[in-house]
Enzyme design. Sequence first.
Site, mmCIF file in Angstrom:
data_model
loop_
_atom_site.group_PDB
_atom_site.id
_atom_site.type_symbol
_atom_site.label_atom_id
_atom_site.label_comp_id
_atom_site.label_asym_id
_atom_site.label_seq_id
_atom_site.Cartn_x
_atom_site.Cartn_y
_atom_site.Cartn_z
ATOM 1 N N SER A 19 0.813 -1.217 0.000
ATOM 2 C CA SER A 19 0.000 0.000 0.000
ATOM 3 C C SER A 19 0.846 1.267 0.000
ATOM 4 O O SER A 19 0.362 2.352 -0.347
ATOM 5 C CB SER A 19 -0.938 0.023 1.208
ATOM 6 O OG SER A 19 -0.200 0.109 2.422
ATOM 7 N N ASP A 68 -3.217 -9.206 7.480
ATOM 8 C CA ASP A 68 -2.190 -8.946 8.478
ATOM 9 C C ASP A 68 -1.193 -10.092 8.409
ATOM 10 O O ASP A 68 -1.484 -11.215 8.833
ATOM 11 C CB ASP A 68 -2.824 -8.858 9.865
ATOM 12 C CG ASP A 68 -1.810 -8.545 10.964
ATOM 13 O OD1 ASP A 68 -0.595 -8.652 10.711
ATOM 14 O OD2 ASP A 68 -2.245 -8.212 12.088
ATOM 15 N N TYR A 160 15.402 -7.600 14.350
ATOM 16 C CA TYR A 160 15.317 -7.228 12.941
ATOM 17 C C TYR A 160 16.448 -7.874 12.147
ATOM 18 O O TYR A 160 16.218 -8.501 11.102
ATOM 19 C CB TYR A 160 15.365 -5.708 12.808
ATOM 20 C CG TYR A 160 15.093 -5.206 11.407
ATOM 21 C CD1 TYR A 160 13.812 -5.216 10.888
ATOM 22 C CD2 TYR A 160 16.121 -4.704 10.609
ATOM 23 C CE1 TYR A 160 13.543 -4.751 9.595
ATOM 24 C CE2 TYR A 160 15.868 -4.234 9.334
ATOM 25 C CZ TYR A 160 14.577 -4.266 8.831
ATOM 26 O OH TYR A 160 14.334 -3.803 7.559
#
Length: 256
Positions: A19, A68, A160
Amino acid sequence: MKDAIFGLANKTALVTGASRGIGHAIARALAQAGADLFICSRKAEAIEAAAGSISQETGVRVEWMAADMSRRDDTDRLAAEALHRMGKIDILVNNAGWNIPQAIDEIQDKDWDYLIELNLTNCMRLTRAIVPNMKERRWGRIIHISSMMALASTPKRNAYSATKAALVGMAQASALDLGPWNITVNCIAPGPIATEMPMTLLSKEQQEQMTQRTALGRWGQPEEIAWPTLFLASEAARYITGQVLVVDGGCLARII
């Protein structure tokens, strides 16, 4: 000749987290090359708007779904819906991801589990679900959006870096699994790209420090990740698999 090598006419691509930011730029570039799209993000309104703008600009078919990617049922539903609506998926771009900075002795289990699920497990599950369709046609491109922090890191990037490094290892193993079916698997490792995540998580001082680390003296733009992705998705990259393409403006070239 150029269109035959780099064009994606008659191909269908699934792009997650499309998006905005890097995912949106990737989806747009693939569509500009002629690929039909199935795109997703968490918010229905945002992904519907993205689908409309890309379709209007490029004229290709763009389907969308809110999902999600930290939820396994959503990941599985996305794969099933994409295959049902599009009939096939030729190109899979696993882009959805996030970062929660925490030092090693400050990591919260819930945050660690969330990032493992979103940044890594969803990529495995989506790939696992799409691969049989690619095998049937003996052609496919799987591209994981990793990070330069898979190869080097900074403080408080434990989860991460761990997830992004794991994507590299998974891509290498998957490339060996899938090579006999003419399916390539690669990673792109972006450096500092001016998207919402780093602009939200980093202070102005940290942003400037990162600027100075690059050889080019600037942050990259999302389309500068989209174009290498387009290359890896095309016939031009058909002999490239199990690799990591670092797109970092020269950050990792610098020692100090």
